[in-house]
Design an enzyme around this catalytic site. Structure first.
Site, PDB file in Angstrom:
ATOM      1  CG  ASN A  26      -1.924  -0.979   1.303  1.00 23.61           C
ATOM      2  OD1 ASN A  26      -2.088  -1.746   0.362  1.00 23.61           O
ATOM      3  ND2 ASN A  26      -2.658  -1.030   2.403  1.00 23.61           N
TER       4      ASN A  26
ATOM      5  CE  LYS B  93     -21.735  11.383   3.879  1.00 25.79           C
ATOM      6  NZ  LYS B  93     -20.687  12.103   4.510  1.00 25.79           N
TER       7      LYS B  93
ATOM      8  CG  HIS C 209     -23.440  37.739  -4.624  1.00 21.22           C
ATOM      9  ND1 HIS C 209     -23.454  39.100  -4.871  1.00 21.22           N
ATOM     10  CD2 HIS C 209     -23.885  37.595  -3.348  1.00 21.22           C
ATOM     11  CE1 HIS C 209     -23.856  39.745  -3.792  1.00 21.22           C
ATOM     12  NE2 HIS C 209     -24.146  38.852  -2.859  1.00 21.22           N
TER      13      HIS C 209
HETATM   14  C1  F6R Z   1     -17.091  11.520   2.973  1.00 19.88           C
HETATM   15  C2  F6R Z   1     -15.884  11.005   3.603  1.00 19.88           C
HETATM   16  C3  F6R Z   1     -14.598  11.671   3.280  1.00 19.88           C
HETATM   17  C4  F6R Z   1     -13.698  11.720   4.531  1.00 19.88           C
HETATM   18  C5  F6R Z   1     -12.311  12.244   4.143  1.00 19.88           C
HETATM   19  C6  F6R Z   1     -11.398  12.327   5.360  1.00 19.88           C
HETATM   20  O1  F6R Z   1     -18.222  10.812   3.378  1.00 19.88           O
HETATM   21  O2  F6R Z   1     -15.922  10.061   4.331  1.00 19.88           O
HETATM   22  O3  F6R Z   1     -14.782  12.943   2.760  1.00 19.88           O
HETATM   23  O4  F6R Z   1     -14.299  12.527   5.488  1.00 19.88           O
HETATM   24  O5  F6R Z   1     -11.731  11.404   3.197  1.00 19.88           O
HETATM   25  O6  F6R Z   1     -11.186  11.069   5.936  1.00 19.88           O
HETATM   26  P1  F6R Z   1     -10.663  10.925   7.403  1.00 19.88           P
HETATM   27  O7  F6R Z   1     -11.702  11.480   8.312  1.00 19.88           O
HETATM   28  O8  F6R Z   1     -10.450   9.463   7.596  1.00 19.88           O
HETATM   29  O9  F6R Z   1      -9.388  11.711   7.493  1.00 19.88           O
END
Ligand code: F6R
Length: 612
Positions: free
Chosen positions: A102, A488, A507
């Site tokens: 990874n 979402k 605007h």
């Molecule tokens: C949207 C979502 C992403 C995460 C973003 C940050 O539903 O889940 O936008 O919020 O990739 O991820 P974390 O919180 O794991 O740093």
């Protein structure tokens, strides 16, 4: 993003690897594969483009892959399209060494060119194949697998978590990590590596988190970890308190729905341990009163939904603390030469604790002399470990790609932190403190109340699931909330949507409103209700259909302007977004359901974004 599982022990490896990969599916992937060393010490690899079900079909169609040591991988393509050849594991030209990886090897082209000049043929377009080929090259040259591993680590640049098998050492698995998560699990009949603890929960909850530069050698009954200098080290073992069922659907159609429904409990678990004897007490900040009082600025840094929490935080903390608070996208912040110092607190918000941009922003902040406080869900994750102060949200494992319960718990915790600091700095009256505290304590039940109104969300979704474009509007906290509602909807339903500060619409964007356009208006922020109402009237005058989210207090003033009205209970104004996001999550969920989308694994998305 990609997922790694590895096992060495007494049991057959393939079923364990497949089970682990299934639990990593939520991270997002486009191909998968396994490598096993057989009892006759031959390395065997099966890998394919597509879902795990396709890998299973391939495995079923051939002689069983036997062996009690193996590595598995789910790939989310970065270098080279998703196809069978680019899938992991990758092997060296002699087929002796297999690697799952990874991360990204930044200098892979240069290493590849130098190996090709030596006559070593490459088969894939990936950066990972370079690791496998280079390992085999050094193994042949140096005659020792650990010397080869360290030689490779000395040459590659970039981020990696990797698992390595070599058929000449059939009972041994090697793991290495830099800037990508990897942990070791200690089982009863064998040992494991994984990129994510959920892959291990069915086998063990005793784990060690690997740090950058470390290399581990695992056999069925031993684990030895080495540091950068190759000295053996002893590391702490942690017990993970998530159980297997927390990472299963438990009768719900989707993880996303389950996680939305768990929000009352998740909020309770996050805030109630921090309220004692009628006062907020944040243990992790004990003894830091002097530092917090001397703060002159706060920067909140995060990505995606976590950034949207930061936007709520900007409004709430600024109002409570009366110092400048800004929310930054981590991917921008890290390259913006931010003006920081020891009187600035940087708050990093991350569910996974592994988001690369957020991690880089954290390091940049520390380099520039600021303390970093992180709000993180995954215990022991990289961001949690590198922060000066870590506040955990106790949301439990979040499996659906689209975040829900992590978002609400992050928001509740950030607001709690704001009230705690305001109290410490004498910036909140005792009366307001008591009111907000009472509302905090009532919040989990109110979350459950909002969740009960499911039919209203389903009705709105079945009426509007065929839209091409949706606009979210709101002011102040409602604007911050609209950003999340819009994200979402677009991420799981693939409907184009945008979120605007309601006053900004005229605007420019109002030109896009035409008869039948759906506008979702957030009207929960009482101080600006009249202004928001005017903005609703403006879009209706251009033919828009409007769904209004309002509180019991604000609903009477806007209900005549709503084609659908979603009402939530009243709470303290600063806590309102914790409740108001729920109708938006469920609207998005039911729209996506009506459209037949793959809700838990939306196209192109990954749960934990560990690349730039
Ligand atoms: C949207 C979502 C992403 C995460 C973003 C940050 O539903 O889940 O936008 O919020 O990739 O991820 P974390 O919180 O794991 O740093």
């Amino acid at each position: 993003m990609c997922g790694i599982i590895g096992y060495v022990g007494k049991s057959e490896a393939v079923p364990i690897l497949l089970d682990g990969l299934e639990r990593l599916e939520y991270r997002g992937y486009d191909s998968a594969g396994v490598a096993v060393v057989s009892p006759s010490n031959t390395l065997q690899v099966v890998k394919t483009k597509g879902r795990l079900s396709v890998l299973r079909e391939h495995l079923d169609a051939q002689d069983p892959l036997c062996g009690t040591i193996g590595i598995g991988h789910t790939r989310w393509a970065t270098h080279g399209e998703p196809n069978d050849t680019n899938a992991h594991p990758h092997v060296g030209s002699d087929g002796k060494i297999a690697v799952v990886h990874n991360g990204i090897i930044e200098n892979y082209l240069e290493i590849r060119a130098s190996l090709e000049r030596k006559g070593i043929p490459f088969h894939s377009e990936t950066d990972t194949e370079v690791i496998a080929q280079l390992l085999e090259y050094y193994y042949k040259k140096l005659g020792n697998i650990m010397n080869a591993v360290y030689a490779v680590l000395g040459r590659i640049e970039g981020a990696y978590a990797m698992g390595i098998l070599c058929e000449d050492f059939p009972g041994q698995m090697i793991a290495a990590r830099k800037d990508a998560p990897l942990l070791i699990g200690y089982g009863e009949d064998g040992n494991f590596i994984a990129s994510d603890v959920t892959a291990l929960l069915a086998h063990t909850r005793t784990v060690t988190y690997m740090e950058d530069g470390e290399v581990a050698v695992l056999t069925g009954d031993s684990v030895q970890i080495y540091d950068r200098e190759r000295s053996p080290i002893t590391k702490e073992r942690h017990t993970v308190d998530w159980d297997v069922s927390a990472a299963e659907k438990g009768g719900y159609a989707h993880f996303m729905l389950k996680e939305i429904m768990e929000q009352g409990e998740a909020v309770r678990k996050t805030i109630s341990p921090r309220i004692k004897d009628g006062r907020i007490f944040i243990e992790e900040l004990a003894g830091m009163e002097g530092y917090l009082e001397g703060l002159r600025k706060i920067c909140i840094v995060a990505c995606g939904s976590a950034f949207h929490v930061g936007m709520v935080g900007k409004y709430v903390l600024e109002r409570l603390l009366r110092i400048p608070v800004d929310a930054y996208l981590a991917s921008e912040f890290r390259y913006s030469e931010p003006l920081l110092g020891d009187d600035t607190l940087v708050i990093v918000i991350s569910q996974s604790g592994e988001t690369l941009d957020s991690m880089a922003a954290l390091r940049e902040a520390k380099k520039r002399g600021s303390k970093v406080l992180s709000i993180v869900n995954v215990v022991g994750s990289s961001i949690a470990r590198e922060s000066d102060i870590t506040l955990y949200t106790w949301a439990g494992p979040e499996i659906a790609v689209a975040t829900t319960k992590a978002y609400t718990t992050q928001m509740a915790l950030l607001i709690l932190l704001g009230v705690y600091c305001a109290d410490m700095n004498g910036r909140i009256s005792e009366e307001e403190y008591k009111t907000i505290l009472a509302d905090f304590l009532a919040l989990p039940e109110k979350v459950d109340e909002v969740l009960k109104n499911i039919e209203a969300y389903q009705k709105a979704a079945s009426r509007y699931f065929n839209q091409n474009s949706v606009f979210y509007i709101g002011r102040n906290l409602d604007y911050a909330l609209g950003l999340e509602g819009s994200l979402k909807l677009k991420e799981i339903s693939y409907i184009h949507s945008e979120s605007y500060a309601a006053g900004e619409l005229k605007h420019g964007t109002i030109s896009l409103i035409e008869p039948g356009t759906l506008v979702i208006s957030l009207a929960t922020y009482a101080p600006l209700l009249e202004k928001t109402r005017s903005n609703i009237v403006e879009v209706r005058a251009r033919g828009a259909d409007v769904i209004v989210v309002a509180t019991e207090e604000t609903a009477p003033a806007v209900k005549d302007q709503a084609d659908e009205l979603l009402v939530i209970p009243n709470t303290h104004r600063l806590l309102q977004p914790v409740l108001a996001v729920i109708p938006l999550q469920l609207f998005a969920y039911y729209v996506a359901l009506n459209r037949g989308c793959d809700i838990d694994k939306p196209r192109n998305l990954a749960k934990s974004v560990t690349v730039e």
